[in-house]
Design an enzyme around this catalytic site. Structure first.
Site, PDB file in Angstrom:
ATOM      1  CG  HIS A  97     -18.884  40.025  13.229  1.00 41.44           C
ATOM      2  ND1 HIS A  97     -19.436  39.246  14.226  1.00 41.44           N
ATOM      3  CD2 HIS A  97     -18.709  41.249  13.768  1.00 41.44           C
ATOM      4  CE1 HIS A  97     -19.576  39.964  15.317  1.00 41.44           C
ATOM      5  NE2 HIS A  97     -19.154  41.186  15.075  1.00 41.44           N
ATOM      6  CD  GLU A 124     -17.817  47.048  16.732  1.00 44.01           C
ATOM      7  OE1 GLU A 124     -17.822  48.091  16.038  1.00 44.01           O
ATOM      8  OE2 GLU A 124     -18.839  46.374  16.958  1.00 44.01           O
TER       9      GLU A 124
END
Length: 218
Positions: free
Chosen positions: A9, A83
């Protein structure tokens, strides 16, 4: 063959401040959105079938920006590629981690690397397999907008130190390509430039995403 392109990201304010994010949902900042767009423009040199993403907003928005650049629908959100969880260390800087959790001190709520791989690898294989099954030909390309610790764990598991040397950064907006071969993922290129002569995506690099991703921290 089916190819997966894992994209870290874009930048967040916590990335800039070097704070551990983990499961904390921190949005992209303006630079992060620009990095996602740059990654999308680089990926647009090839054709893709779909985009999937972690449901955390920084990855989901990265995936949405890339999908728009590729002319594809909004990404499917896959919780298994979110994550790594860092528990009580989330929100802390590296120096704060060292003070609160000196070497060898367990971090309550932190997800182990084996636990991380146990959820991420099967999900990526299924994403690749289902993409290849779309036209029945067993081939396809898919972008997965995910996170630094996820990419680091997958690359290290598959290729070890031969590719990911100590201190090698996984940059915001960077692209890493894999192939599904005989039911398992194979690394094609770390920090894939998409074309040999092309520039690499992104401009920011950190030595580590956070203090708890150093090898000695696990």
């Amino acid at each position: 063959m089916t190819l997966l392109y894992l994209v870290r990201h874009g930048e967040t304010d916590w990335n800039r401040a070097r704070r551990i994010q983990g499961a904390t949902d921190i949005p992209l900042n303006d630079l992060g959105r620009a990095q996602a767009a740059e990654a999308g423009d680089l990926l647009a040199r090839r054709s893709f079938d779909r985009v999937v993403a972690s449901p955390l907003s920084r990855a989901a928005e990265t995936g949405s920006i890339i999908a728009a650049r590729l002319g594809l629908p909004a990404p499917e959100l896959v919780p298994a590629v979110a994550e790594r969880r860092y528990g009580d260390a989330e929100g802390l800087t590296g120096s704060e981690v060292e003070r609160r959790f000196p070497a060898g001190t367990p971090v309550p709520g932190r997800e182990g690397r084996r636990e991380l791989l146990a959820r991420v690898l099967p999900a990526l294989v299924e994403i690749a397999r289902s993409t290849g099954d779309v036209d029945g030909g067993g081939a396809g390309r898919v972008v997965v907008a995910t996170h630094g610790a996820v990419i680091r764990a997958v690359v290290t598991h598959i290729a070890g130190d031969d590719v990911l040397h100590l201190g090698t950064p996984i940059r915001n907006g960077s692209i890493h390509s894999f192939e599904l071969l005989d039911g398992a993922l194979v690394l094609r290129e770390f920090d894939d430039p998409i074309e040999v002569e092309s520039e690499r995506a992104g401009t920011f690099a950190f030595d580590w995403q956070n203090a708890l991703e150093r090898p000695a921290a696990d």
